[in-house]
Write a protein that holds these residues in place. Structure first.
Motif, PDB file in Angstrom:
ATOM      1  N   ILE A 171      -6.837   4.218  -1.258  1.00  0.00           N
ATOM      2  CA  ILE A 171      -6.273   3.381  -0.569  1.00  0.00           C
ATOM      3  C   ILE A 171      -5.589   3.951   0.934  1.00  0.00           C
ATOM      4  CG2 ILE A 171      -5.639   1.999  -2.724  1.00  0.00           C
ATOM      5  CD1 ILE A 171      -2.903   3.038  -2.609  1.00  0.00           C
ATOM      6  N   GLU A 172      -5.906   5.129   0.971  1.00  0.00           N
ATOM      7  CA  GLU A 172      -5.191   5.646   2.245  1.00  0.00           C
ATOM      8  C   GLU A 172      -5.837   5.083   3.472  1.00  0.00           C
ATOM      9  OE1 GLU A 172      -6.274   9.896   2.060  1.00  0.00           O
ATOM     10  OE2 GLU A 172      -4.360  10.191   0.697  1.00  0.00           O
ATOM     11  N   HIS A 185       0.760   3.916  -3.015  1.00  0.00           N
ATOM     12  CA  HIS A 185       0.061   5.249  -2.999  1.00  0.00           C
ATOM     13  C   HIS A 185       1.118   6.253  -3.306  1.00  0.00           C
ATOM     14  CE1 HIS A 185      -0.821   8.985  -0.361  1.00  0.00           C
ATOM     15  NE2 HIS A 185      -2.054   8.411  -0.543  1.00  0.00           N
ATOM     16  N   ASN A 186       2.392   6.128  -3.211  1.00  0.00           N
ATOM     17  CA  ASN A 186       3.661   6.963  -3.661  1.00  0.00           C
ATOM     18  C   ASN A 186       3.394   6.901  -5.161  1.00  0.00           C
ATOM     19  OD1 ASN A 186       4.362   7.710  -1.113  1.00  0.00           O
ATOM     20  ND2 ASN A 186       6.461   6.521  -1.226  1.00  0.00           N
ATOM     21  N   TYR A 200       0.725   6.514  -7.158  1.00  0.00           N
ATOM     22  CA  TYR A 200      -0.393   7.270  -7.537  1.00  0.00           C
ATOM     23  C   TYR A 200      -0.252   8.652  -7.383  1.00  0.00           C
ATOM     24  CZ  TYR A 200      -3.360   2.870  -7.709  1.00  0.00           C
ATOM     25  OH  TYR A 200      -3.860   1.785  -7.979  1.00  0.00           O
ATOM     26  N   THR A 201       0.365   8.917  -6.395  1.00  0.00           N
ATOM     27  CA  THR A 201       0.715  10.378  -6.100  1.00  0.00           C
ATOM     28  C   THR A 201       1.559  11.135  -6.848  1.00  0.00           C
ATOM     29  OG1 THR A 201       0.226  10.184  -3.453  1.00  0.00           O
ATOM     30  CG2 THR A 201       1.557  12.100  -4.257  1.00  0.00           C
ATOM     31  N   LYS A 233       0.744  -1.177   0.109  1.00  0.00           N
ATOM     32  CA  LYS A 233      -0.189  -0.121  -0.129  1.00  0.00           C
ATOM     33  C   LYS A 233       0.764   1.253   0.074  1.00  0.00           C
ATOM     34  CE  LYS A 233      -3.885  -0.112   2.229  1.00  0.00           C
ATOM     35  NZ  LYS A 233      -4.948   0.092   3.496  1.00  0.00           N
ATOM     36  N   TYR A 234       1.959   1.269   0.869  1.00  0.00           N
ATOM     37  CA  TYR A 234       2.735   2.578   0.829  1.00  0.00           C
ATOM     38  C   TYR A 234       3.291   2.853  -0.313  1.00  0.00           C
ATOM     39  CZ  TYR A 234       6.265   5.868   2.373  1.00  0.00           C
ATOM     40  OH  TYR A 234       7.359   6.746   2.319  1.00  0.00           O
ATOM     41  N   ALA A 279      -5.194   7.353  -5.306  1.00  0.00           N
ATOM     42  CA  ALA A 279      -4.153   7.371  -3.957  1.00  0.00           C
ATOM     43  C   ALA A 279      -5.175   7.575  -2.778  1.00  0.00           C
ATOM     44  CB  ALA A 279      -3.427   8.688  -4.017  1.00  0.00           C
TER      45      ALA A 279
END
Length: 405
Positions: free
Chosen positions: A404-405, A389-390, A392-393, A385-386, A401
Protein backbone atom coordinates in the motif's frame (compact mmCIF):
# COMPACT_ATOMS: atom_id res chain seq x y z
CA UNK A 1 -97.11 65.12 15.77
CA UNK A 2 -97.49 64.12 12.13
CA UNK A 3 -94.65 66.44 11.19
CA UNK A 4 -92.44 64.97 13.89
CA UNK A 5 -93.25 61.44 12.70
CA UNK A 6 -92.34 62.34 9.11
CA UNK A 7 -88.99 63.80 10.20
CA UNK A 8 -88.23 60.73 12.26
CA UNK A 9 -89.15 58.45 9.36
CA UNK A 10 -86.97 60.38 6.96
CA UNK A 11 -84.03 60.01 9.34
CA UNK A 12 -84.62 56.31 9.94
CA UNK A 13 -84.95 55.47 6.27
CA UNK A 14 -82.46 57.93 4.85
CA UNK A 15 -80.81 56.79 1.60
CA UNK A 16 -77.17 56.25 0.88
CA UNK A 17 -74.77 59.06 1.66
CA UNK A 18 -73.36 61.10 -1.21
CA UNK A 19 -69.92 59.56 -0.62
CA UNK A 20 -71.31 56.03 -0.98
CA UNK A 21 -73.37 56.98 -4.05
CA UNK A 22 -70.24 58.28 -5.74
CA UNK A 23 -68.33 55.07 -5.02
CA UNK A 24 -71.20 52.86 -6.21
CA UNK A 25 -71.44 54.85 -9.49
CA UNK A 26 -67.74 54.34 -10.28
CA UNK A 27 -67.17 52.52 -13.56
CA UNK A 28 -63.57 51.47 -13.03
CA UNK A 29 -61.69 49.93 -10.15
CA UNK A 30 -59.16 52.76 -10.11
CA UNK A 31 -61.91 55.38 -9.87
CA UNK A 32 -63.69 53.56 -7.06
CA UNK A 33 -60.43 53.04 -5.16
CA UNK A 34 -59.58 56.75 -5.36
CA UNK A 35 -63.06 57.73 -4.18
CA UNK A 36 -62.84 55.21 -1.35
CA UNK A 37 -59.54 56.59 -0.11
CA UNK A 38 -60.79 60.16 -0.14
CA UNK A 39 -64.31 59.50 1.12
CA UNK A 40 -64.00 56.71 3.72
CA UNK A 41 -64.52 59.11 6.64
CA UNK A 42 -67.68 60.51 5.00
CA UNK A 43 -69.47 57.17 4.89
CA UNK A 44 -72.41 57.20 7.29
CA UNK A 45 -72.00 53.89 9.13
CA UNK A 46 -70.51 50.40 9.15
CA UNK A 47 -73.05 49.11 6.64
CA UNK A 48 -72.09 51.83 4.16
CA UNK A 49 -68.41 50.99 4.61
CA UNK A 50 -69.12 47.33 3.95
CA UNK A 51 -71.11 48.23 0.84
CA UNK A 52 -68.36 50.54 -0.42
CA UNK A 53 -65.62 47.97 0.11
CA UNK A 54 -67.75 45.36 -1.61
CA UNK A 55 -67.98 47.63 -4.65
CA UNK A 56 -64.18 47.53 -4.81
CA UNK A 57 -64.34 43.74 -4.54
CA UNK A 58 -66.84 43.63 -7.42
CA UNK A 59 -64.63 45.71 -9.70
CA UNK A 60 -61.36 43.95 -8.81
CA UNK A 61 -63.01 40.55 -9.16
CA UNK A 62 -64.41 41.54 -12.57
CA UNK A 63 -60.90 42.43 -13.76
CA UNK A 64 -59.50 39.18 -12.42
CA UNK A 65 -62.28 37.08 -13.95
CA UNK A 66 -62.03 38.77 -17.35
CA UNK A 67 -58.33 37.90 -17.65
CA UNK A 68 -58.77 34.43 -16.16
CA UNK A 69 -61.63 33.64 -18.55
CA UNK A 70 -59.41 34.62 -21.47
CA UNK A 71 -56.67 32.33 -20.14
CA UNK A 72 -59.09 29.42 -19.78
CA UNK A 73 -60.51 30.00 -23.27
CA UNK A 74 -56.99 30.07 -24.72
CA UNK A 75 -56.26 26.70 -23.16
CA UNK A 76 -59.55 25.13 -24.22
CA UNK A 77 -59.58 26.43 -27.81
CA UNK A 78 -55.82 26.63 -28.32
CA UNK A 79 -56.07 30.37 -28.85
CA UNK A 80 -53.46 32.98 -28.05
CA UNK A 81 -55.45 36.04 -27.01
CA UNK A 82 -53.43 38.39 -24.76
CA UNK A 83 -53.79 37.90 -21.00
CA UNK A 84 -52.72 40.59 -18.57
CA UNK A 85 -51.33 38.13 -16.00
CA UNK A 86 -49.67 40.80 -13.89
CA UNK A 87 -52.85 42.87 -13.80
CA UNK A 88 -54.93 39.77 -13.09
CA UNK A 89 -52.79 38.84 -10.09
CA UNK A 90 -52.87 42.39 -8.72
CA UNK A 91 -56.66 42.52 -9.14
CA UNK A 92 -57.00 39.16 -7.40
CA UNK A 93 -54.92 40.25 -4.43
CA UNK A 94 -56.81 43.55 -4.21
CA UNK A 95 -60.14 41.72 -4.34
CA UNK A 96 -59.06 39.52 -1.43
CA UNK A 97 -57.76 42.43 0.63
CA UNK A 98 -60.87 44.52 0.12
CA UNK A 99 -63.13 41.54 0.81
CA UNK A 100 -61.40 41.18 4.18
CA UNK A 101 -61.98 44.88 4.86
CA UNK A 102 -65.60 44.53 3.75
CA UNK A 103 -66.07 41.61 6.13
CA UNK A 104 -64.78 43.60 9.12
CA UNK A 105 -67.75 45.94 8.79
CA UNK A 106 -70.20 43.44 7.33
CA UNK A 107 -70.24 41.35 10.51
CA UNK A 108 -70.82 44.28 12.88
CA UNK A 109 -74.29 44.82 14.39
CA UNK A 110 -76.60 47.20 12.51
CA UNK A 111 -78.63 50.01 14.06
CA UNK A 112 -81.06 47.46 15.51
CA UNK A 113 -78.26 45.42 17.06
CA UNK A 114 -78.65 42.64 14.51
CA UNK A 115 -75.76 40.89 12.76
CA UNK A 116 -76.81 40.23 9.19
CA UNK A 117 -73.78 40.01 6.86
CA UNK A 118 -74.82 41.09 3.39
CA UNK A 119 -71.70 40.17 1.42
CA UNK A 120 -69.82 37.52 3.38
CA UNK A 121 -71.22 34.37 1.77
CA UNK A 122 -70.97 35.73 -1.76
CA UNK A 123 -67.33 36.75 -1.29
CA UNK A 124 -66.42 33.48 0.38
CA UNK A 125 -67.80 31.58 -2.60
CA UNK A 126 -66.57 33.61 -5.52
CA UNK A 127 -63.11 34.49 -4.22
CA UNK A 128 -62.02 30.89 -3.77
CA UNK A 129 -61.23 30.87 -7.48
CA UNK A 130 -58.75 33.69 -6.80
CA UNK A 131 -57.13 31.69 -4.00
CA UNK A 132 -56.65 28.79 -6.40
CA UNK A 133 -55.31 31.12 -9.09
CA UNK A 134 -52.79 32.65 -6.71
CA UNK A 135 -51.67 29.20 -5.63
CA UNK A 136 -51.27 27.97 -9.22
CA UNK A 137 -49.44 31.08 -10.41
CA UNK A 138 -47.30 31.23 -7.28
CA UNK A 139 -46.13 27.63 -7.60
CA UNK A 140 -45.38 28.18 -11.28
CA UNK A 141 -43.29 31.24 -10.44
CA UNK A 142 -41.52 29.34 -7.66
CA UNK A 143 -40.65 26.44 -9.94
CA UNK A 144 -39.21 28.94 -12.42
CA UNK A 145 -37.08 30.70 -9.79
CA UNK A 146 -39.11 33.93 -9.83
CA UNK A 147 -38.94 34.59 -6.12
CA UNK A 148 -40.57 38.03 -6.03
CA UNK A 149 -43.58 36.96 -8.08
CA UNK A 150 -43.90 33.69 -6.19
CA UNK A 151 -43.89 35.47 -2.86
CA UNK A 152 -46.44 38.04 -4.03
CA UNK A 153 -48.92 35.32 -4.99
CA UNK A 154 -48.35 32.74 -2.28
CA UNK A 155 -47.98 35.15 0.62
CA UNK A 156 -51.31 36.69 -0.36
CA UNK A 157 -52.82 33.20 -0.55
CA UNK A 158 -51.46 32.22 2.88
CA UNK A 159 -52.50 35.51 4.48
CA UNK A 160 -56.05 35.30 3.09
CA UNK A 161 -56.52 31.75 4.38
CA UNK A 162 -55.87 32.97 7.94
CA UNK A 163 -58.45 35.78 7.86
CA UNK A 164 -61.82 35.53 9.58
CA UNK A 165 -63.47 35.68 6.15
CA UNK A 166 -62.06 32.28 5.18
CA UNK A 167 -61.30 30.72 8.55
CA UNK A 168 -64.82 29.25 8.65
CA UNK A 169 -64.75 27.90 5.08
CA UNK A 170 -63.95 24.15 5.24
CA UNK A 171 -62.80 23.89 1.62
CA UNK A 172 -60.20 26.61 2.27
CA UNK A 173 -59.05 25.35 5.66
CA UNK A 174 -58.80 21.76 4.39
CA UNK A 175 -56.96 22.67 1.21
CA UNK A 176 -54.30 19.94 0.84
CA UNK A 177 -52.05 22.40 -0.98
CA UNK A 178 -51.60 24.70 2.03
CA UNK A 179 -48.31 23.13 3.13
CA UNK A 180 -46.80 23.26 -0.36
CA UNK A 181 -47.82 26.91 -0.67
CA UNK A 182 -46.25 27.63 2.71
CA UNK A 183 -42.98 25.95 1.69
CA UNK A 184 -42.71 27.79 -1.64
CA UNK A 185 -43.73 31.10 -0.05
CA UNK A 186 -41.23 30.58 2.78
CA UNK A 187 -38.46 29.74 0.34
CA UNK A 188 -39.21 32.84 -1.71
CA UNK A 189 -39.32 34.98 1.44
CA UNK A 190 -35.95 33.62 2.52
CA UNK A 191 -34.47 34.40 -0.90
CA UNK A 192 -35.86 37.93 -0.65
CA UNK A 193 -34.29 38.37 2.83
CA UNK A 194 -37.71 38.49 4.50
CA UNK A 195 -36.40 36.24 7.25
CA UNK A 196 -39.12 36.67 9.88
CA UNK A 197 -41.90 36.02 7.38
CA UNK A 198 -39.99 33.08 5.93
CA UNK A 199 -39.81 31.49 9.39
CA UNK A 200 -43.56 32.01 9.94
CA UNK A 201 -44.41 30.40 6.61
CA UNK A 202 -41.99 27.50 6.91
CA UNK A 203 -43.42 26.63 10.32
CA UNK A 204 -46.76 26.12 8.58
CA UNK A 205 -45.10 23.81 6.05
CA UNK A 206 -43.40 21.96 8.90
CA UNK A 207 -46.84 20.96 10.19
CA UNK A 208 -48.12 19.61 6.88
CA UNK A 209 -49.50 16.09 6.62
CA UNK A 210 -47.28 15.23 3.65
CA UNK A 211 -43.91 13.86 4.80
CA UNK A 212 -41.89 15.35 1.96
CA UNK A 213 -43.38 18.82 2.48
CA UNK A 214 -42.63 18.56 6.22
CA UNK A 215 -39.05 17.48 5.59
CA UNK A 216 -38.35 20.19 3.00
CA UNK A 217 -39.93 22.87 5.20
CA UNK A 218 -38.00 21.80 8.31
CA UNK A 219 -34.71 21.67 6.41
CA UNK A 220 -35.19 25.18 5.06
CA UNK A 221 -36.55 26.43 8.38
CA UNK A 222 -33.41 25.26 10.18
CA UNK A 223 -31.20 26.89 7.55
CA UNK A 224 -33.16 30.15 7.65
CA UNK A 225 -33.14 30.37 11.45
CA UNK A 226 -29.40 29.77 11.60
CA UNK A 227 -27.98 31.65 8.63
CA UNK A 228 -27.51 35.04 10.29
CA UNK A 229 -25.58 34.10 13.43
CA UNK A 230 -22.98 36.83 13.81
CA UNK A 231 -23.01 37.31 17.58
CA UNK A 232 -23.14 35.14 20.68
CA UNK A 233 -26.70 36.36 21.26
CA UNK A 234 -27.63 35.19 17.76
CA UNK A 235 -26.20 31.75 18.51
CA UNK A 236 -28.08 31.48 21.80
CA UNK A 237 -31.31 32.53 20.12
CA UNK A 238 -30.76 29.91 17.43
CA UNK A 239 -30.19 27.21 20.06
CA UNK A 240 -33.38 28.18 21.86
CA UNK A 241 -35.34 28.27 18.59
CA UNK A 242 -34.10 24.83 17.60
CA UNK A 243 -34.82 23.46 21.08
CA UNK A 244 -38.38 24.71 20.72
CA UNK A 245 -38.60 23.03 17.32
CA UNK A 246 -37.16 19.82 18.78
CA UNK A 247 -39.87 19.88 21.45
CA UNK A 248 -42.46 19.92 18.66
CA UNK A 249 -40.74 17.27 16.53
CA UNK A 250 -38.60 15.13 18.86
CA UNK A 251 -38.50 12.29 16.36
CA UNK A 252 -36.97 14.47 13.62
CA UNK A 253 -33.26 13.70 13.58
CA UNK A 254 -32.36 16.60 11.31
CA UNK A 255 -33.57 18.95 14.08
CA UNK A 256 -31.74 16.85 16.67
CA UNK A 257 -28.54 17.12 14.65
CA UNK A 258 -28.80 20.91 14.20
CA UNK A 259 -29.45 21.31 17.90
CA UNK A 260 -26.43 19.23 18.92
CA UNK A 261 -24.15 20.99 16.41
CA UNK A 262 -25.23 24.39 17.77
CA UNK A 263 -24.62 23.27 21.36
CA UNK A 264 -21.15 21.98 20.49
CA UNK A 265 -20.29 25.29 18.82
CA UNK A 266 -21.45 26.94 22.03
CA UNK A 267 -19.07 24.67 24.02
CA UNK A 268 -21.96 22.99 25.80
CA UNK A 269 -20.88 19.39 25.36
CA UNK A 270 -22.51 18.33 28.64
CA UNK A 271 -25.90 19.35 27.26
CA UNK A 272 -25.30 17.25 24.14
CA UNK A 273 -24.47 14.20 26.25
CA UNK A 274 -27.52 14.74 28.46
CA UNK A 275 -29.95 15.25 25.62
CA UNK A 276 -28.47 12.20 23.89
CA UNK A 277 -29.46 10.02 26.85
CA UNK A 278 -32.94 11.53 26.87
CA UNK A 279 -33.33 10.99 23.13
CA UNK A 280 -32.25 7.35 23.39
CA UNK A 281 -34.74 6.80 26.19
CA UNK A 282 -37.52 7.80 23.78
CA UNK A 283 -36.01 6.39 20.59
CA UNK A 284 -33.71 3.49 21.50
CA UNK A 285 -33.03 2.66 17.84
CA UNK A 286 -31.69 6.12 17.09
CA UNK A 287 -28.07 6.17 15.93
CA UNK A 288 -27.29 9.89 16.13
CA UNK A 289 -26.88 10.08 19.93
CA UNK A 290 -24.19 7.38 19.74
CA UNK A 291 -22.39 9.26 16.96
CA UNK A 292 -22.35 12.53 18.93
CA UNK A 293 -21.29 10.80 22.14
CA UNK A 294 -18.52 8.96 20.31
CA UNK A 295 -17.20 12.17 18.75
CA UNK A 296 -17.20 14.01 22.05
CA UNK A 297 -15.54 11.15 23.93
CA UNK A 298 -12.93 10.80 21.20
CA UNK A 299 -12.16 14.53 21.38
CA UNK A 300 -11.74 14.13 25.14
CA UNK A 301 -9.27 11.29 24.45
CA UNK A 302 -11.56 8.79 26.16
CA UNK A 303 -10.81 6.34 23.40
CA UNK A 304 -12.13 3.14 24.96
CA UNK A 305 -15.47 4.79 25.79
CA UNK A 306 -15.63 6.23 22.28
CA UNK A 307 -15.01 2.77 20.76
CA UNK A 308 -17.93 1.43 22.81
CA UNK A 309 -20.15 4.05 21.14
CA UNK A 310 -18.70 3.49 17.64
CA UNK A 311 -19.46 -0.21 18.09
CA UNK A 312 -23.16 0.67 18.25
CA UNK A 313 -23.19 2.18 14.74
CA UNK A 314 -24.57 -0.39 12.27
CA UNK A 315 -22.86 -0.95 8.92
CA UNK A 316 -26.13 -0.06 7.22
CA UNK A 317 -25.64 3.54 8.36
CA UNK A 318 -24.88 5.98 5.48
CA UNK A 319 -21.17 6.93 5.32
CA UNK A 320 -20.32 4.02 7.59
CA UNK A 321 -16.73 4.19 6.33
CA UNK A 322 -16.24 7.40 8.31
CA UNK A 323 -17.35 5.76 11.53
CA UNK A 324 -15.18 2.69 10.89
CA UNK A 325 -12.23 5.05 10.41
CA UNK A 326 -12.87 6.98 13.63
CA UNK A 327 -13.15 3.71 15.52
CA UNK A 328 -9.90 2.52 13.96
CA UNK A 329 -8.18 5.76 15.01
CA UNK A 330 -9.45 5.33 18.58
CA UNK A 331 -8.12 1.78 18.70
CA UNK A 332 -4.79 2.90 17.25
CA UNK A 333 -4.54 5.65 19.88
CA UNK A 334 -5.32 3.13 22.62
CA UNK A 335 -2.33 1.09 21.43
CA UNK A 336 -0.09 4.15 21.22
CA UNK A 337 -1.04 5.31 24.73
CA UNK A 338 -0.50 1.78 26.09
CA UNK A 339 2.96 1.67 24.54
CA UNK A 340 3.89 5.09 25.92
CA UNK A 341 2.64 4.21 29.40
CA UNK A 342 4.36 0.82 29.62
CA UNK A 343 7.60 1.13 27.66
CA UNK A 344 10.83 1.01 29.62
CA UNK A 345 11.99 4.56 30.26
CA UNK A 346 15.61 3.70 29.35
CA UNK A 347 15.26 1.24 26.46
CA UNK A 348 11.79 2.12 25.18
CA UNK A 349 10.93 -1.59 25.08
CA UNK A 350 7.88 -3.44 26.38
CA UNK A 351 7.90 -6.61 28.41
CA UNK A 352 6.91 -9.71 26.40
CA UNK A 353 3.48 -9.70 28.03
CA UNK A 354 2.88 -6.04 27.28
CA UNK A 355 4.33 -6.48 23.78
CA UNK A 356 1.59 -9.03 23.10
CA UNK A 357 -1.10 -6.68 24.44
CA UNK A 358 0.25 -3.85 22.31
CA UNK A 359 0.22 -5.95 19.15
CA UNK A 360 -3.26 -7.24 19.89
CA UNK A 361 -4.44 -3.64 20.15
CA UNK A 362 -2.78 -2.76 16.85
CA UNK A 363 -4.32 -5.82 15.22
CA UNK A 364 -7.72 -4.67 16.51
CA UNK A 365 -7.27 -1.33 14.77
CA UNK A 366 -5.99 -3.14 11.67
CA UNK A 367 -9.40 -4.79 11.22
CA UNK A 368 -11.14 -1.42 11.04
CA UNK A 369 -8.50 0.22 8.84
CA UNK A 370 -8.79 -2.69 6.41
CA UNK A 371 -12.58 -2.22 6.45
CA UNK A 372 -11.99 1.37 5.39
CA UNK A 373 -9.67 0.14 2.65
CA UNK A 374 -12.41 -2.18 1.43
CA UNK A 375 -15.14 0.47 1.51
CA UNK A 376 -13.04 3.40 0.25
CA UNK A 377 -10.10 2.01 -1.74
CA UNK A 378 -9.28 5.38 -3.34
CA UNK A 379 -9.44 7.30 -0.04
CA UNK A 380 -12.15 9.62 -1.36
CA UNK A 381 -13.76 9.88 2.07
CA UNK A 382 -11.12 8.93 4.68
CA UNK A 383 -7.31 8.81 4.55
CA UNK A 384 -6.70 5.34 5.98
CA UNK A 385 -3.44 4.47 4.18
CA UNK A 386 -0.89 6.24 6.41
CA UNK A 387 -2.07 4.73 9.70
CA UNK A 388 -2.68 1.28 8.21
CA UNK A 389 0.89 1.34 6.85
CA UNK A 390 2.12 2.17 10.37
CA UNK A 391 0.10 -0.72 11.81
CA UNK A 392 1.49 -3.19 9.26
CA UNK A 393 5.03 -1.99 9.90
CA UNK A 394 4.77 -2.29 13.69
CA UNK A 395 3.22 -5.74 13.37
CA UNK A 396 6.03 -6.85 11.06
CA UNK A 397 3.69 -7.30 8.08
CA UNK A 398 6.21 -5.90 5.65
CA UNK A 399 4.62 -7.36 2.52
CA UNK A 400 1.30 -5.78 3.31
CA UNK A 401 2.99 -2.49 4.16
CA UNK A 402 4.84 -2.50 0.85
CA UNK A 403 1.64 -3.29 -1.04
CA UNK A 404 0.00 0.00 0.00
CA UNK A 405 3.00 2.31 -0.24
Amino acid sequence: MMAMFMVASATAFAGDSDALKAILKAKTYEEAEALMKSGLSQLANDQEKAKAYNKLVDLAYAKYKKEDDTRITNQALQKNDPVDTEGMIKAGIDALNYAVECDKYDILPNAKGQVKPAFQKKNQDRLQSILKGLYDNGCNYAENSKSSEAFQCLDAYMSACKTSLFSVVPSVQNDPNRGIAAYYAGRAAMQLEKTDRAIELLKVGANDTIQQVRDFSIDLLLYTMGKNRSTKEDSLKFINDVKELYTQYPENEKIYSYMCDAMILNNDEAAVMKIGEEHLAKYPNSVLPHIYKAFLLQNQKKYAEAVAQWDLIPESQPNYVQFAYYRAVCKYNIAVEFNEANADARTGRLTPENEKKFKDQLADSQVDFEKCQELDPDQNTVKWKYLLHNVYTQLGLTDKAAAIE
